[in-house]
Design an enzyme around this catalytic site. Structure first.
Site, PDB file in Angstrom:
ATOM      1  N   GLU A  65      15.370 -35.563  10.151  1.00 35.76           N
ATOM      2  CA  GLU A  65      16.829 -35.407  10.205  1.00 35.76           C
ATOM      3  C   GLU A  65      17.535 -35.910   8.951  1.00 35.76           C
ATOM      4  OE1 GLU A  65      14.989 -34.899  13.896  1.00 35.76           O
ATOM      5  OE2 GLU A  65      15.019 -36.838  12.861  1.00 35.76           O
ATOM      6  N   HIS A  95       1.330 -33.114  12.167  1.00 34.01           N
ATOM      7  CA  HIS A  95       2.756 -33.435  12.263  1.00 34.01           C
ATOM      8  C   HIS A  95       3.252 -34.074  10.960  1.00 34.01           C
ATOM      9  CE1 HIS A  95       6.496 -34.514  14.299  1.00 34.01           C
ATOM     10  NE2 HIS A  95       6.348 -35.754  13.858  1.00 34.01           N
TER      11      HIS A  95
END
Length: 169
Positions: A65, A95
């Site tokens: 983010e 990931h």
């Protein structure tokens, strides 16, 4: 592999940050590490003349983010540079790769889209200890390095603007 001390630099080579305004976006994930990065960045900006009023810190949930949080700062006219501070530690899945790629690309895109410095201060380490070593531990603090980079890049932009103004552009 040797790692330099991220907090060691020639202080004389850093311009005054007295009239510069900074946004700092900090990932909450790995907060022990990222809060140390933020503390280092803020202290370094202040050391070079930035005032409390000219340093704004906001938190986002994770490193992925960071680019959007940084874009929110960019949309504010009163910010000269944005520091993105996060930590991604390698795990057992891919990931790590996706997060690191996304944050890196997002940061590059922001630099070019907004024509202002967005400084990548994201640790990408194999272990928690490596992250701690680079967040105020034995290898210094990546937050310090990010702050110095931001100051130097704002100064560079200001130099180009002054030169263009003198040339009549």
């Amino acid at each position: 592999m040797a790692t330099k001390d991220l907090s060691q630099y020639d202080t004389k080579s850093v311009p005054s940050a007295e009239k510069m305004r900074f946004g700092i976006v900090v990932a909450e994930w790995n907060l022990e590490v990222t809060s140390a990065l933020a503390e280092g960045a803020v202290n370094t900006l202040k050391k070079h003349g930035a005032s409390d009023e000219n340093i704004k810190v906001k938190f986002v949930p994770g490193s992925f983010e960071l680019p959007l949080g940084a874009q929110y700062f960019a949309e504010m006219d009163n910010i000269d540079a944005v520091l993105l501070l996060g930590c991604v530690i390698q795990g057992e899945t891919r990931h790590f790769d996706f997060i690191c790629d996304g944050v890196t690309k997002g940061t590059v895109d922001l630099n070019l889209k907004f024509n202002k410095p967005f400084v990548f201060g994201v640790l990408t380490t194999n272990t928690q200890q490596q992250a701690l070593d680079r967040a105020g531990g034995k290898h210094g603090n990546k937050g310090d390095e990010a702050a110095v980079t931001a100051i130097k890049m704002v100064d560079l932009k200001q130099q180009f603007r002054k030169k263009a103004k003198r040339a009549g552009f």
